[in-house]
Design an enzyme around this catalytic site. Structure first.
Site, short mmCIF file in Angstrom:
data_model
loop_
_atom_site.label_atom_id
_atom_site.label_comp_id
_atom_site.label_asym_id
_atom_site.label_seq_id
_atom_site.Cartn_x
_atom_site.Cartn_y
_atom_site.Cartn_z
N GLU A 37 0.82 -1.21 0.00
CA GLU A 37 0.00 0.00 0.00
C GLU A 37 0.86 1.26 0.00
O GLU A 37 0.51 2.25 -0.63
CB GLU A 37 -0.97 0.00 1.19
CG GLU A 37 -2.11 -0.99 1.05
CD GLU A 37 -3.00 -0.71 -0.17
OE1 GLU A 37 -3.04 0.42 -0.67
OE2 GLU A 37 -3.64 -1.67 -0.63
N TYR A 120 -6.34 6.77 4.23
CA TYR A 120 -6.41 5.77 3.16
C TYR A 120 -5.63 4.51 3.55
O TYR A 120 -6.16 3.38 3.49
CB TYR A 120 -5.89 6.32 1.81
CG TYR A 120 -5.72 5.17 0.86
CD1 TYR A 120 -6.83 4.61 0.23
CD2 TYR A 120 -4.48 4.55 0.69
CE1 TYR A 120 -6.71 3.48 -0.55
CE2 TYR A 120 -4.34 3.42 -0.09
CZ TYR A 120 -5.46 2.89 -0.72
OH TYR A 120 -5.34 1.76 -1.47
N ASP A 138 -9.73 6.31 -2.30
CA ASP A 138 -8.59 6.85 -3.03
C ASP A 138 -9.12 7.47 -4.33
O ASP A 138 -10.34 7.61 -4.51
CB ASP A 138 -7.55 5.75 -3.31
CG ASP A 138 -8.04 4.73 -4.33
OD1 ASP A 138 -9.27 4.71 -4.64
OD2 ASP A 138 -7.22 3.96 -4.86
#
Ligand code: SF4
Length: 346
Positions: A37, A120, A138
């Site tokens: 991520e 996020y 996102d």
């Protein structure tokens, strides 16, 4: 859009069949998911694959990462850009070891408190690794959700993010990781920015923008990031011993990385002449120019070749270093500086 079970079913079933294979989708290890991520922020999936594999190989556990030198972490990140991500992640790994016994916290608030973790990343890692009910929002999700609802709220605003997280909340009460990834995958593969493939879209029946023909007008995003422009002169300087001069950056942008001496265009030549006096000969015309874009600024660089022609005094700053030209790979250079190095070897 009110909660619709059929929407979720159609989306998840499409995702089950059409999702791209990615190594971080084969694991539930929260550290590995976190690595992916962090890398995927601002970077394409295909670029991330090889970086992810090398990173996991060198730092197979969060303890390994925490114990590493920052230079080694940055070296593995070289070319990925946005280096503060790597530095923050490294700091966060140390925090996990120091405060959480090396276990990625399963408490969303504790995870959010770690260095570099924003809403996020929090939602992505917590939902994918632990199935906690947090919705990821996102750029892909902003686009998909605003189109599904033909929503005109400004997606650059924080309150819109909050509104989307709240609206998506009913969908992440179960299978949150799968639902979140399905939304993002739909945005990446079908509901793309300029040419959405609506005819192949599994949730077209739920899409208000498709109904109204407003697809390309969504999402609405008013805030424009104004980039500052910087005119720079970079000097590739070799001495009589086959060494080149490099300097470590100390400012927040690209901090800790190495570069060739770089100055504002107006002061570059003067600075070097003050430093080296008659010992330096700088070619009159630049060897070439290049442009490098960051999120918030653009560098316009003119590159000059220079030679040291007699023995000179010791370098003035501890951040400067003469290194053999062949040892470039022992140091971490940002992309524009690597390009300069490559061009100067030809
Ligand atoms: Fe996006 Fe088109 Fe699907 Fe609507 S129908 S979600 S605009 S791809």
């Amino acid at each position: 859009m009110y909660f619709e079970e059929t929407f979720k079913e159609a989306l998840v079933s499409w995702f089950d069949t059409n999702q791209r294979q990615m190594p971080w989708r084969e694991t539930k290890n929260p550290y590995y998911i976190w690595v992916s991520e962090v890398m995927l922020q601002q970077t394409q999936v295909d670029t991330v694959r090889s970086y992810y594999a090398r990173f996991i190989q060198q730092f197979p556990t969060i303890e390994d990462l925490a114990a590493a030198d920052e230079d080694d972490v940055l070296k593995l990140w070289e070319g990925l850009g946005y280096y503060s991500r790597a530095r923050n992640f490294h700091t966060a790994a140390k925090e996990v070891v120091a405060k959480h016994q090396g276990q990625v916290p399963q408490d969303p608030e504790a995870f959010l408190a770690l260095k570099g973790v924003g809403p996020y990343t929090q939602a992505a890692v917590m939902s994918i690794a632990f199935d906690l009910p947090l919705a990821t929002v996102d750029g892909n999700v902003f686009r998909v959700w605003s189109r599904l609802n033909d929503d005109t709220q400004d997606t650059a605003l924080q309150k819109t993010r909050k509104a989307y997280e709240a609206a998506l909340n009913p969908y992440v009460q179960t299978e949150s990781g799968t639902f979140n990834q399905a939304m993002m995958e739909l945005g990446a593969l079908i509901c793309t920015p300029t040419a959405p493939l609506c005819l192949f879209c599994p949730v077209q029946a739920n899409c208000e923008a498709f109904d109204k023909g407003t697809t390309l007008e969504r999402p609405v995003k008013t805030k424009k990031l104004k980039k500052t422009q910087h005119q720079l002169h970079t000097f590739y300087i070799e001495n009589q011993h086959g060494e080149m001069l490099i300097e470590q950056r100390t400012t927040s942008l690209l901090k800790g990385m190495w570069e060739f001496p770089t100055y504002p265009a107006e002061t570059g030549h003067e600075t070097l002449e003050k430093l080296f006096g008659d010992a330096i000969v700088i070619e009159e015309a630049p060897s070439f120019s290049l442009k490098h874009q960051f999120t918030h600024m653009t560098w316009h660089i003119k590159v000059f070749r220079a030679k040291i022609v007699s023995e000179t005094k010791v370098l003035e700053k501890p951040t400067q270093r003469w290194i053999p030209v062949s040892q470039k790979d022992d140091y971490t250079f940002p992309v524009p500086m690597s390009k300069i190095y490559d061009a100067m070897q030809q």
